[in-house]
Design a protein around this motif. Sequence first.
Motif, PDB file in Angstrom:
ATOM      1  N   GLU A 274       0.821  -1.205   0.000  1.00  0.00           N
ATOM      2  CA  GLU A 274       0.000   0.000   0.000  1.00  0.00           C
ATOM      3  C   GLU A 274       0.859   1.262   0.000  1.00  0.00           C
ATOM      4  OE1 GLU A 274      -3.505   2.116   2.621  1.00  0.00           O
ATOM      5  OE2 GLU A 274      -3.123  -0.024   2.866  1.00  0.00           O
ATOM      6  N   GLY A 275       0.622   2.112  -0.984  1.00  0.00           N
ATOM      7  CA  GLY A 275       1.322   3.387  -1.099  1.00  0.00           C
ATOM      8  C   GLY A 275       2.704   3.306  -1.709  1.00  0.00           C
ATOM      9  N   ALA A 276       3.194   2.114  -1.971  1.00  0.00           N
ATOM     10  CA  ALA A 276       4.579   1.963  -2.440  1.00  0.00           C
ATOM     11  C   ALA A 276       4.787   2.494  -3.855  1.00  0.00           C
ATOM     12  CB  ALA A 276       5.009   0.500  -2.371  1.00  0.00           C
ATOM     13  N   LEU A 277       3.820   2.298  -4.729  1.00  0.00           N
ATOM     14  CA  LEU A 277       3.992   2.744  -6.109  1.00  0.00           C
ATOM     15  C   LEU A 277       4.098   4.264  -6.198  1.00  0.00           C
ATOM     16  CD1 LEU A 277       4.267   2.122  -9.064  1.00  0.00           C
ATOM     17  CD2 LEU A 277       1.780   1.906  -9.212  1.00  0.00           C
ATOM     18  N   SER A 278       3.225   4.971  -5.516  1.00  0.00           N
ATOM     19  CA  SER A 278       3.302   6.435  -5.552  1.00  0.00           C
ATOM     20  C   SER A 278       4.581   6.924  -4.881  1.00  0.00           C
ATOM     21  CB  SER A 278       2.067   7.078  -4.918  1.00  0.00           C
ATOM     22  OG  SER A 278       1.966   6.732  -3.565  1.00  0.00           O
ATOM     23  N   GLU A 279       4.997   6.256  -3.820  1.00  0.00           N
ATOM     24  CA  GLU A 279       6.255   6.626  -3.151  1.00  0.00           C
ATOM     25  C   GLU A 279       7.450   6.386  -4.073  1.00  0.00           C
ATOM     26  OE1 GLU A 279       8.667   8.067  -0.045  1.00  0.00           O
ATOM     27  OE2 GLU A 279       6.492   8.135  -0.277  1.00  0.00           O
ATOM     28  N   ALA A 280       7.451   5.268  -4.788  1.00  0.00           N
ATOM     29  CA  ALA A 280       8.543   4.964  -5.718  1.00  0.00           C
ATOM     30  C   ALA A 280       8.601   5.993  -6.833  1.00  0.00           C
ATOM     31  CB  ALA A 280       8.375   3.559  -6.289  1.00  0.00           C
ATOM     32  N   ARG A 281       7.443   6.384  -7.347  1.00  0.00           N
ATOM     33  CA  ARG A 281       7.413   7.405  -8.408  1.00  0.00           C
ATOM     34  C   ARG A 281       7.969   8.731  -7.897  1.00  0.00           C
ATOM     35  NH1 ARG A 281       1.607   5.830 -11.148  1.00  0.00           N
ATOM     36  NH2 ARG A 281       2.523   4.534 -12.768  1.00  0.00           N
ATOM     37  N   GLN A 282       7.585   9.102  -6.694  1.00  0.00           N
ATOM     38  CA  GLN A 282       8.064  10.351  -6.089  1.00  0.00           C
ATOM     39  C   GLN A 282       9.582  10.299  -5.885  1.00  0.00           C
ATOM     40  OE1 GLN A 282       6.376  13.172  -5.324  1.00  0.00           O
ATOM     41  NE2 GLN A 282       8.237  14.139  -4.564  1.00  0.00           N
ATOM     42  N   LEU A 283      10.063   9.195  -5.325  1.00  0.00           N
ATOM     43  CA  LEU A 283      11.506   9.066  -5.083  1.00  0.00           C
ATOM     44  C   LEU A 283      12.294   9.102  -6.383  1.00  0.00           C
ATOM     45  CD1 LEU A 283      11.409   6.370  -2.280  1.00  0.00           C
ATOM     46  CD2 LEU A 283      12.176   8.746  -2.032  1.00  0.00           C
ATOM     47  N   ALA A 284      11.775   8.453  -7.410  1.00  0.00           N
ATOM     48  CA  ALA A 284      12.454   8.470  -8.706  1.00  0.00           C
ATOM     49  C   ALA A 284      12.511   9.889  -9.258  1.00  0.00           C
ATOM     50  CB  ALA A 284      11.755   7.541  -9.694  1.00  0.00           C
ATOM     51  N   ALA A 285      11.394  10.615  -9.163  1.00  0.00           N
ATOM     52  CA  ALA A 285      11.360  11.991  -9.672  1.00  0.00           C
ATOM     53  C   ALA A 285      12.352  12.880  -8.929  1.00  0.00           C
ATOM     54  CB  ALA A 285       9.949  12.559  -9.548  1.00  0.00           C
ATOM     55  N   GLU A 286      12.518  12.646  -7.631  1.00  0.00           N
ATOM     56  CA  GLU A 286      13.466  13.441  -6.852  1.00  0.00           C
ATOM     57  C   GLU A 286      14.917  13.104  -7.186  1.00  0.00           C
ATOM     58  OE1 GLU A 286      12.387  12.659  -2.813  1.00  0.00           O
ATOM     59  OE2 GLU A 286      10.496  13.747  -2.984  1.00  0.00           O
ATOM     60  N   HIS A 287      15.138  11.909  -7.688  1.00  0.00           N
ATOM     61  CA  HIS A 287      16.500  11.436  -7.951  1.00  0.00           C
ATOM     62  C   HIS A 287      16.966  11.745  -9.376  1.00  0.00           C
ATOM     63  CE1 HIS A 287      19.915   9.012  -6.802  1.00  0.00           C
ATOM     64  NE2 HIS A 287      19.792   8.293  -7.893  1.00  0.00           N
ATOM     65  N   ILE A 288      16.029  11.953 -10.293  1.00  0.00           N
ATOM     66  CA  ILE A 288      16.361  12.219 -11.696  1.00  0.00           C
ATOM     67  C   ILE A 288      16.835  13.660 -11.840  1.00  0.00           C
ATOM     68  CG2 ILE A 288      15.410  12.407 -14.024  1.00  0.00           C
ATOM     69  CD1 ILE A 288      13.451  10.131 -13.206  1.00  0.00           C
ATOM     70  N   ILE A 289      17.907  13.843 -12.573  1.00  0.00           N
ATOM     71  CA  ILE A 289      18.438  15.186 -12.805  1.00  0.00           C
ATOM     72  C   ILE A 289      17.740  15.850 -13.987  1.00  0.00           C
ATOM     73  CG2 ILE A 289      20.490  16.508 -13.487  1.00  0.00           C
ATOM     74  CD1 ILE A 289      22.152  14.315 -12.050  1.00  0.00           C
ATOM     75  N   ARG A 290      17.623  15.127 -15.099  1.00  0.00           N
ATOM     76  CA  ARG A 290      17.000  15.698 -16.293  1.00  0.00           C
ATOM     77  C   ARG A 290      16.432  14.584 -17.157  1.00  0.00           C
ATOM     78  NH1 ARG A 290      21.207  17.160 -16.093  1.00  0.00           N
ATOM     79  NH2 ARG A 290      23.166  16.988 -16.921  1.00  0.00           N
ATOM     80  N   ASP A 291      15.527  14.957 -18.027  1.00  0.00           N
ATOM     81  CA  ASP A 291      14.945  14.045 -19.006  1.00  0.00           C
ATOM     82  C   ASP A 291      15.587  14.395 -20.343  1.00  0.00           C
ATOM     83  OD1 ASP A 291      13.412  12.742 -20.904  1.00  0.00           O
ATOM     84  OD2 ASP A 291      11.513  13.145 -19.896  1.00  0.00           O
ATOM     85  N   ASN A 292      16.465  13.548 -20.817  1.00  0.00           N
ATOM     86  CA  ASN A 292      17.205  13.835 -22.045  1.00  0.00           C
ATOM     87  C   ASN A 292      16.333  13.814 -23.293  1.00  0.00           C
ATOM     88  OD1 ASN A 292      19.697  14.263 -20.775  1.00  0.00           O
ATOM     89  ND2 ASN A 292      20.057  12.067 -20.678  1.00  0.00           N
ATOM     90  N   GLN A 293      15.139  13.244 -23.214  1.00  0.00           N
ATOM     91  CA  GLN A 293      14.214  13.288 -24.346  1.00  0.00           C
ATOM     92  C   GLN A 293      13.411  14.589 -24.362  1.00  0.00           C
ATOM     93  OE1 GLN A 293      11.783   9.779 -24.403  1.00  0.00           O
ATOM     94  NE2 GLN A 293      13.423   8.558 -25.293  1.00  0.00           N
ATOM     95  N   ARG A 294      13.378  15.285 -23.242  1.00  0.00           N
ATOM     96  CA  ARG A 294      12.647  16.548 -23.132  1.00  0.00           C
ATOM     97  C   ARG A 294      13.540  17.606 -22.480  1.00  0.00           C
ATOM     98  NH1 ARG A 294       9.530  12.484 -21.234  1.00  0.00           N
ATOM     99  NH2 ARG A 294       7.834  11.837 -22.562  1.00  0.00           N
ATOM    100  N   PRO A 295      14.652  17.957 -23.126  1.00  0.00           N
ATOM    101  CA  PRO A 295      15.595  18.887 -22.491  1.00  0.00           C
ATOM    102  C   PRO A 295      15.009  20.267 -22.209  1.00  0.00           C
ATOM    103  CG  PRO A 295      16.212  18.462 -24.781  1.00  0.00           C
ATOM    104  CD  PRO A 295      15.094  17.524 -24.451  1.00  0.00           C
ATOM    105  N   GLY A 296      14.007  20.689 -22.971  1.00  0.00           N
ATOM    106  CA  GLY A 296      13.390  21.984 -22.753  1.00  0.00           C
ATOM    107  C   GLY A 296      12.579  22.066 -21.478  1.00  0.00           C
TER     108      GLY A 296
END
Length: 118
Positions: free
Chosen positions: A74-96
Amino acid sequence: MLLGATMPGKNMPRFEYKRMTGEQLRTELLDMAMPVFAFARIFGVRPQTVKKWLRDENDIPPWVHVALGLLRLEGALSEARQLAAEHIIRDNQRPGAGEFPFLERADEITEGNGDDDD
């Protein structure tokens, strides 16, 4: 050590795991309504790698089975998505789009736009 016991060789892995099939992975992702893009982003693998797993072109690593089980808590998927978003520096497919996380547009991040070829 027991006499006659065989020690594994230096290059032999300690454990042998049941291998998950591409069909099993596909079923898990569908049951969780998780697109390939989202799974790849959360775990830092290329979408093409996940697609190869789905087609049984490459073995699925044992950690995937564990990760999928944990995401069902319970709640793990949304937490994983949040943690991933916080850890990513940039999206190289959408540099703008600028530096991550673009948390104010979380729906765009979690679902992607189908650009999951790389």
